[in-house]
Scaffold this motif. Structure first.
Motif, PDB file in Angstrom:
ATOM      1  N   ASP A 199      -2.853   8.494   1.694  1.00  0.00           N
ATOM      2  CA  ASP A 199      -2.531   6.951   1.576  1.00  0.00           C
ATOM      3  C   ASP A 199      -1.294   6.696   1.998  1.00  0.00           C
ATOM      4  OD1 ASP A 199      -5.387   6.637   0.740  1.00  0.00           O
ATOM      5  OD2 ASP A 199      -4.923   6.772  -1.272  1.00  0.00           O
ATOM      6  N   ILE A 200      -0.282   7.539   1.807  1.00  0.00           N
ATOM      7  CA  ILE A 200       1.011   7.076   2.127  1.00  0.00           C
ATOM      8  C   ILE A 200       0.965   7.200   3.722  1.00  0.00           C
ATOM      9  CG2 ILE A 200       3.392   8.204   2.367  1.00  0.00           C
ATOM     10  CD1 ILE A 200       2.991   9.159  -0.574  1.00  0.00           C
ATOM     11  N   ASP A 212      -1.006  12.436  -8.111  1.00  0.00           N
ATOM     12  CA  ASP A 212      -2.376  12.440  -7.500  1.00  0.00           C
ATOM     13  C   ASP A 212      -2.240  13.078  -6.268  1.00  0.00           C
ATOM     14  OD1 ASP A 212      -4.652  11.582  -6.368  1.00  0.00           O
ATOM     15  OD2 ASP A 212      -4.420   9.527  -6.587  1.00  0.00           O
ATOM     16  N   ARG A 217       1.590   6.718  -7.055  1.00  0.00           N
ATOM     17  CA  ARG A 217       0.354   7.798  -7.193  1.00  0.00           C
ATOM     18  C   ARG A 217       0.791   9.317  -7.121  1.00  0.00           C
ATOM     19  NH1 ARG A 217      -3.537   5.958  -3.400  1.00  0.00           N
ATOM     20  NH2 ARG A 217      -4.564   7.755  -3.974  1.00  0.00           N
ATOM     21  N   ASP A 218       1.460   9.477  -5.885  1.00  0.00           N
ATOM     22  CA  ASP A 218       1.990  10.586  -5.701  1.00  0.00           C
ATOM     23  C   ASP A 218       3.116  11.336  -6.586  1.00  0.00           C
ATOM     24  OD1 ASP A 218       2.491  12.854  -3.715  1.00  0.00           O
ATOM     25  OD2 ASP A 218       4.567  11.803  -3.706  1.00  0.00           O
ATOM     26  N   ARG A 225       0.849  -1.253   0.026  1.00  0.00           N
ATOM     27  CA  ARG A 225       0.068   0.069  -0.038  1.00  0.00           C
ATOM     28  C   ARG A 225       0.754   1.289   0.121  1.00  0.00           C
ATOM     29  NH1 ARG A 225      -4.112  -2.317   4.598  1.00  0.00           N
ATOM     30  NH2 ARG A 225      -5.113  -3.735   3.445  1.00  0.00           N
ATOM     31  N   SER A 285       2.529   1.500  -3.645  1.00  0.00           N
ATOM     32  CA  SER A 285       1.378   2.032  -4.429  1.00  0.00           C
ATOM     33  C   SER A 285       1.099   3.490  -4.295  1.00  0.00           C
ATOM     34  CB  SER A 285       0.148   1.011  -4.395  1.00  0.00           C
ATOM     35  OG  SER A 285       0.744  -0.299  -4.784  1.00  0.00           O
ATOM     36  N   ALA A 286       0.928   3.975  -3.022  1.00  0.00           N
ATOM     37  CA  ALA A 286       0.461   5.371  -2.927  1.00  0.00           C
ATOM     38  C   ALA A 286       1.582   6.311  -3.297  1.00  0.00           C
ATOM     39  CB  ALA A 286       0.102   5.668  -1.338  1.00  0.00           C
ATOM     40  N   CYS A 287       3.017   5.770  -3.139  1.00  0.00           N
ATOM     41  CA  CYS A 287       4.091   6.568  -3.545  1.00  0.00           C
ATOM     42  C   CYS A 287       4.019   6.757  -4.932  1.00  0.00           C
ATOM     43  CB  CYS A 287       5.525   6.020  -3.095  1.00  0.00           C
ATOM     44  SG  CYS A 287       5.725   6.187  -1.276  1.00  0.00           S
ATOM     45  N   ARG A 324      -4.386  13.429  -3.620  1.00  0.00           N
ATOM     46  CA  ARG A 324      -4.755  12.410  -2.670  1.00  0.00           C
ATOM     47  C   ARG A 324      -4.003  11.278  -2.144  1.00  0.00           C
ATOM     48  NH1 ARG A 324     -10.078  10.659  -6.132  1.00  0.00           N
ATOM     49  NH2 ARG A 324      -8.244  10.230  -7.464  1.00  0.00           N
ATOM     50  N   ALA A 325      -2.933  11.003  -2.766  1.00  0.00           N
ATOM     51  CA  ALA A 325      -1.889   9.843  -2.462  1.00  0.00           C
ATOM     52  C   ALA A 325      -1.108  10.035  -1.235  1.00  0.00           C
ATOM     53  CB  ALA A 325      -1.064   9.697  -3.379  1.00  0.00           C
TER      54      ALA A 325
END
Length: 634
Positions: free
Chosen positions: A449-450, A443, A438-439, A431, A434-436, A445-446
């Motif tokens: 999530d990070i 994104d 997107r960042d 997770r 994946s968030a990194c 919003r990522a």
């Protein structure tokens, strides 16, 4: 027809009220066939119900001894049962494998339970399974891995049944302990982690209450420690298991298992952020090598100690050991167990070496090592090893070198592995990366999530590298102008780094702290922090961190009309690099040096030698090493 009905209908006695007509017909057919059997055949039929899956004649002979049936009784009886369609037979090589359909097995089990002659059948079955799996331990060393796995994974249903009986009310705890010990190799080889954990916990608890040798208890405790290592949360139960294993191994006077237990405990300590304590136990493990250098566990102890020292910032001690181990093991092309072990060690050293190589300025080499580990694990079909290679090497290197395509590919691979076997420790890691990704792709919003992934890692006590993860989060906050959150995050990161003794990332955290200070309007404090960070990066030999810090200082100095100083610092570090020129850090350095050249007509840079590159950027002849500091811009 019987097979089809068996797959779709549950078993009920033929006389049960409400039995579907088709099912009643099926049971009537089985009952009719059963009544045609001789007494010995009927007894054998009932005994065979103890097998949960396919079995061979030798298995049947062993179990049938419970009813005093002879081998001849068994062989002739099997032939009769096959003829009457109560047992199916299938050729496997030169031998036959037998099987009862589920409904037939349940009917036979009822007959067995009603026959006093068959009272010892379940014990004989458990003893037979024990003999098979104790043999599997010996065969593991020489049988071809694929053949070994196929041979013994096919017996796992009988293993489960035997274990359930042995630890049950009417079973035999000592037999259950021996069965569990014998099954460790299968669970490990096939990555059946959650099942192994439950069985091992039960067996170790039993072993502490009944007569059991210390070596068996050591094996149980070691296996439990590793199975808990992949649980969702690093609990105190994990530490207890490893400390038990160490104590049992010492009492058993087993050097090999002392090393295994010490190394396993050290890996656990690294995961929960106790680097100094891990090194203490690993130094004890490597000292045992003086008594037996040929043990497999010795190379694991060497690797683990080198890994721990890398976290402690002792790169000069860590790298030679990891290089030696990487050169020792190759991708053997054979299919023997020796070849498989060679491949396993080839993979595991590449869990650790890539990140050290990246810190020391070898980005391309680090990426290649990490990819080699992932691909080798893929070919071997060992998903736990591949997940380790992804989480420890491939994903961090891809993120840090800015290779977003590789980062996407590796996160997808880890996600697929987690679908095969949900290894809880890697869920929040997947997770996070994946968030990194997107960042990095924009994104907004990522970032939340990070943060959520990091919070989950902390809650689960997966604290290894948590300071560097928080530094990534702080930089993401800065890109969004969330300065207060960035300050809180980097303060938290530095706290983790200091408590955990992870000196390897101290300079990077100081660099990010300086960036927060710049954004907060404190340029003088920021510059002082960068200079401290540069001293720290130089002290541990972290070339990549030196470059990042030099980039930040050079940008500051160029902006404040201190270009000669920027060139001297940045070019001297840039010149040390021989690869990785497409990474964001080196691309940024080359652009800064171009800016510092102040108007020189420059050709696009090629991936040639870094020393010549920096001198061309400064508009100086490539043969003049000192001319850099005499630039007309000074």
């Amino acid at each position: 027809m019987v097979a089809v009905l068996d797959q779709t209908l549950g078993f009920r006695a033929a006389s049960a009220e409400g039995t579907p007509p088709r099912h009643e017909t099926l049971m009537t057919t089985i009952d009719w066939s059963f009544r045609l059997l001789s007494q010995k055949e009927a007894t054998l039929f009932g005994l065979l119900s103890v097998f949960s899956d396919a079995f061979d004649a030798e298995d049947a002979v062993f179990v049938a001894a419970a009813a005093e049936l002879t081998p001849i009784d068994v062989v002739t009886g099997l032939g009769s049962l096959v003829t009457k369609s109560l047992v199916s037979a299938q050729a496997r090589g030169a031998s036959l494998r037998y099987r009862l359909l589920d409904s037939t097995r349940r009917y036979a089990a009822e007959r067995r339970q009603a026959d006093p002659v068959c009272g010892q059948a379940l014990r004989r079955h458990a003893e037979r399974v024990l003999a098979l799996f104790e043999r599997s331990e010996a065969e593991w060393n020489w049988r071809e891995p694929a053949d070994w796995t196929q041979r013994y994974l096919g017996r796992i249903a009988d293993l489960r049944a035997a274990l359930s009986w042995a630890v049950g009310e009417e079973g035999d705890p000592a037999l259950g302990i021996r069965l569990t010990v014998a099954a460790i190799t299968l669970w490990s080889e096939t990555s059946i982690l959650s099942e192994a954990q439950a069985r091992l916990q039960d067996a170790l608890a039993l072993a502490k209450t009944v007569a059991c040798d210390d070596l068996s208890k050591t094996k149980l405790a070691c296996a439990l420690g590793w199975s808990l290592f992949y649980a969702r949360k690093m609990s105190n139960e994990n530490e207890v298991a490893w400390l038990d294993a160490i104590a049992f191994a010492r009492r058993a006077d087993s050097i090999e298992y002392q090393q295994r237990a010490l190394v396993g405990f050290a890996f656990y300590l690294l995961q929960i952020g106790e680097v100094a304590r891990a090194i203490t136990y690993l130094e004890e493990a490597t000292a045992l090598a003086d008594r037996d250098r040929d043990l497999t566990a010795t190379s694991e102890a060497d690797r683990a100690l080198a890994w721990a020292r890398a976290f402690a910032g002792e790169l000069s001690k860590s790298r030679p050991v990891l290089d030696r181990l990487a050169a020792t093991y190759s991708l053997a092309e054979g299919r023997s167990r020796k070849d498989a072990n060679e491949v396993y060690r080839f993979i595991t050293v590449r869990f650790n070496l890539p990140f050290v190589a990246w810190m020391q300025g070898q980005a391309d080499y680090a990426a290649r090592l990490a990819r080699d580990a992932v691909e080798a694990a893929d070919r071997s079909g060992h998903w736990v090893s591949q997940s380790n290679a992804l989480g420890l090497a491939a994903l961090p290197v891809a993120l840090e070198t800015g290779n977003l395509d590789a980062l996407e590919s590796f996160t997808m691979r880890l996600r697929r592995n987690l679908e095969r076997e949900r290894i809880s420790r890697w869920v929040p890691v997947e997770r996070y990366f994946s968030a990194c990704l997107r960042d990095q792709r924009g994104d907004p919003r990522a970032v939340d999530d990070i943060r959520a992934a990091i919070d989950e890692l902390v809650e689960c006590r997966f604290l290894m590298r948590i300071g560097s993860y928080l530094a990534v989060l702080a930089r993401a906050y800065l890109r969004q102008g969330r300065i207060a959150e960035a300050r809180d995050t980097i303060t938290r990161a530095i706290g983790h780094q200091e408590r955990q003794g992870e000196r390897w990332c101290r300079s990077e955290l100081q660099r990010v702290d300086a960036a927060v200070l710049f954004h907060a309007g404190e340029p003088l404090r920021a510059e002082q922090q960068l200079l401290r960070a540069l001293t720290e990066a130089r002290a541990i030999g972290a070339m990549t961190f030196q470059l990042r810090i030099a980039n930040d200082l050079a940008a500051r100095w160029i902006a404040t009309d201190r270009r000669p100083k920027a060139i001297r610092l940045l070019a001297s570090i840039y010149d040390e690099f021989t690869e990785g020129f497409e990474t964001p850090d080196l691309v940024a350095a080359s652009r800064l040096l171009q800016r510092a050249a102040d108007g020189e007509r420059l050709q696009p840079l090629s991936p040639a030698g870094a020393g010549a590159r920096s001198r061309r950027i400064a508009g100086l002849p490539p043969h003049s090493p000192s001319a850099l500091y005499a630039s007309r811009n000074s």
